[in-house]
Design a protein around this motif. Sequence first.
Motif, short mmCIF file in Angstrom:
data_model
loop_
_atom_site.label_atom_id
_atom_site.label_comp_id
_atom_site.label_asym_id
_atom_site.label_seq_id
_atom_site.Cartn_x
_atom_site.Cartn_y
_atom_site.Cartn_z
N ASN A 81 115.87 84.02 160.12
CA ASN A 81 116.61 84.82 159.16
C ASN A 81 116.69 84.07 157.85
N SER A 206 110.00 99.14 153.43
CA SER A 206 111.43 99.35 153.18
C SER A 206 111.65 100.00 151.82
N ASP A 228 114.98 89.38 158.33
CA ASP A 228 115.00 88.96 159.73
C ASP A 228 113.59 89.11 160.30
N TRP A 245 109.46 102.91 162.29
CA TRP A 245 110.88 103.04 161.97
C TRP A 245 111.48 104.20 162.73
N LEU A 256 120.38 98.18 155.67
CA LEU A 256 119.53 97.39 156.56
C LEU A 256 118.51 98.33 157.20
N THR A 258 115.22 98.25 159.87
CA THR A 258 114.51 97.43 160.84
C THR A 258 113.29 98.19 161.35
N SER A 272 109.30 92.39 165.44
CA SER A 272 110.21 93.20 164.64
C SER A 272 110.47 92.54 163.30
N GLY A 274 113.28 92.98 159.78
CA GLY A 274 114.47 93.62 159.24
C GLY A 274 114.67 93.24 157.78
N TYR A 275 115.05 94.23 156.95
CA TYR A 275 115.22 94.01 155.51
C TYR A 275 116.57 94.57 155.08
N THR A 276 117.36 93.74 154.44
CA THR A 276 118.63 94.18 153.87
C THR A 276 118.48 94.22 152.36
#
Length: 295
Positions: A81, A206, A228, A245, A256, A258, A272, A274-276
């Motif tokens: 992360n 994203s 992540d 997705w 967020l 993922t 996997s 993940g993008y915030t």
Amino acid sequence: MSAAAPPTHSASMRSDGTGILEQVWRSDDGGWKAALEVDQTNPFFFDHSLDHIPGMLTICGLGDLARNGVWAPEVRRLRGNVAFRSIGELEHPVVVAWGPLEAGRRTARITQGPTVLAEGWVAASVEDETDTHDAQQPATSRLEHAEARLLHRSRAENIMLGEPHPDQQGRICAAVIPPLPGHQLHGDREERYSAEVLIEAGRQYSTWLLHKFGDWPMGTQGLWIGLDIDIPVQVPRTLPVTLRWRRHPIPPGKVLLTFDLVTGDGEAVIGSLGYTSRGLSASAYARYRESRSNS
């Protein structure tokens, strides 16, 4: 896990000449640091006009430093992360750093003087159960690319995402399109997907989703807040890889997203991402940048 020592005070250059580190040295805590080159003429990192250091440049800086021997070359999976704390200014030096290996993981840190731009951790494993025996040459040249403006890209060669489409279960899928030789992210291991290619494809995805499903208007400035990862790094490029997705409402503000990383047939989940992110209007972003410059 074995790790060869990077040469002290040496430039980091891949064999294709796309290295972005100016210097590498041993830090006092037993980790490694490097000065990051910020070349505003770079056609990938500065694909379009920017008033700050792009997040992918710092991620790629960590990747280049890792390839200098910080992580063993036989690493097969990365988990971790990274939280982006502050925007990097173009005029000031940036340092990327890996901490010492502790319990199978290293801290990652990007700084600009006393300011922490990003920090986090990554664990690397030489073991991975990703099944690649069904590898087949993907026809990436025939794939329809996602629309550049929805990815905030201006150069076609920087698009690493196929046009997203729904599968039979209503999930939205998009192919990962590896870059051609000579591209910044092509690297010197032509037969494998690099971690940076997978991360950039997910970042572009994203952005696409925030416009198409989150109703972000064009001109919205997206602030990348967090990343992540749980990804394989020895997958052959002959294996088609897709980002998948599961549809859900995308709220305004902090978001967020993922993605499952799946093989071309969509059956095997191999990782996997993940993008915030947080979206700001042009006026809100201008106020934010002004407040940062005055602080």
